[in-house]
Write a protein that holds these residues in place. Sequence first.
Motif, PDB file in Angstrom:
ATOM      1  N   PHE A  10       9.483  40.515  32.146  1.00 31.66           N
ATOM      2  CA  PHE A  10       8.348  39.661  32.480  1.00 31.66           C
ATOM      3  C   PHE A  10       8.849  38.522  33.355  1.00 31.66           C
ATOM      4  O   PHE A  10       9.830  37.847  33.014  1.00 31.66           O
ATOM      5  CB  PHE A  10       7.678  39.100  31.220  1.00 31.66           C
ATOM      6  N   ASP A  12       7.530  35.040  35.158  1.00 28.43           N
ATOM      7  CA  ASP A  12       6.477  34.027  35.166  1.00 28.43           C
ATOM      8  C   ASP A  12       6.307  33.507  36.589  1.00 28.43           C
ATOM      9  O   ASP A  12       6.812  32.443  36.947  1.00 28.43           O
ATOM     10  CB  ASP A  12       6.832  32.897  34.199  1.00 28.43           C
ATOM     11  N   GLU A  99       0.237  42.823  36.455  1.00 30.35           N
ATOM     12  CA  GLU A  99      -0.141  41.453  36.120  1.00 30.35           C
ATOM     13  C   GLU A  99      -0.301  41.357  34.613  1.00 30.35           C
ATOM     14  O   GLU A  99      -0.935  42.209  33.998  1.00 30.35           O
ATOM     15  CB  GLU A  99      -1.435  41.058  36.822  1.00 30.35           C
ATOM     16  N   GLU A 100       0.289  40.304  34.035  1.00 27.81           N
ATOM     17  CA  GLU A 100       0.294  40.170  32.587  1.00 27.81           C
ATOM     18  C   GLU A 100       0.488  38.702  32.220  1.00 27.81           C
ATOM     19  O   GLU A 100       1.455  38.077  32.663  1.00 27.81           O
ATOM     20  CB  GLU A 100       1.453  41.014  32.037  1.00 27.81           C
ATOM     21  N   ASP A 101      -0.410  38.141  31.451  1.00 26.13           N
ATOM     22  CA  ASP A 101      -0.264  36.774  30.929  1.00 26.13           C
ATOM     23  C   ASP A 101       0.108  35.759  32.006  1.00 26.13           C
ATOM     24  O   ASP A 101       0.996  34.930  31.808  1.00 26.13           O
ATOM     25  CB  ASP A 101       0.783  36.738  29.803  1.00 26.13           C
ATOM     26  N   GLY A 102      -0.545  35.814  33.159  1.00 24.09           N
ATOM     27  CA  GLY A 102      -0.288  34.853  34.226  1.00 24.09           C
ATOM     28  C   GLY A 102       0.977  35.109  35.025  1.00 24.09           C
ATOM     29  O   GLY A 102       1.346  34.318  35.882  1.00 24.09           O
ATOM     30  N   ARG A 105       4.820  41.851  34.930  1.00 26.32           N
ATOM     31  CA  ARG A 105       5.760  42.731  34.229  1.00 26.32           C
ATOM     32  C   ARG A 105       6.284  43.683  35.304  1.00 26.32           C
ATOM     33  O   ARG A 105       5.546  44.478  35.874  1.00 26.32           O
ATOM     34  CB  ARG A 105       5.071  43.508  33.119  1.00 26.32           C
ATOM     35  N   GLU A 145      11.623  32.994  39.020  1.00 30.44           N
ATOM     36  CA  GLU A 145      10.899  31.932  38.324  1.00 30.44           C
ATOM     37  C   GLU A 145      11.294  30.559  38.866  1.00 30.44           C
ATOM     38  O   GLU A 145      10.443  29.680  39.017  1.00 30.44           O
ATOM     39  CB  GLU A 145      11.125  32.016  36.820  1.00 30.44           C
TER      40      GLU A 145
END
Length: 155
Positions: A10, A12, A99-102, A105, A145
């Motif tokens: 993941f 961010d 796309e996953e949790d903002g 992945r 990130e």
Amino acid sequence: MAGHTDNSVFIDAPLDFVWKRTNDIESWTELYSEYAAAEVLETNGNRIVFRLTLHPDENGVSWSWVSERILDEAAHVTRSTRLETGPFKYMHLFWEYLEEDGGVRLRWVQDFEMKPQAPLDDAGMTERLNRNTATQMSLFKSRLEAEAAAMRRSA
């Protein structure tokens, strides 16, 4: 018998940023720790042919090969094949960006088979790839990130 790996991380950061940054092959020396050089040889639409060269191994040998990468930006997937197979009978790579949790992945799937004279068999290469993929994905995560955070701060 064939080898297969399936790993994900993941990140961010926004999907468009991760897509563009990880498909900029010439900058892979900044994302991966293992590549000494990444050279695009040919681009034709969504098809990229490129040469990767590893940092020298413990014997001073710099391994290099040519691969082809097909980008499907609408589906956020890529498919790659080694054109110069080296110790592999074949090597196919699939990357998927979800796309996953903002964030994103990023999933890497590798399917391959080793040649009989290769220094590792399929099981040995599977273990090696899983170990190295975890290392490289961790680098991708931290580097991307950090870049995305710096872009947010400067915006």
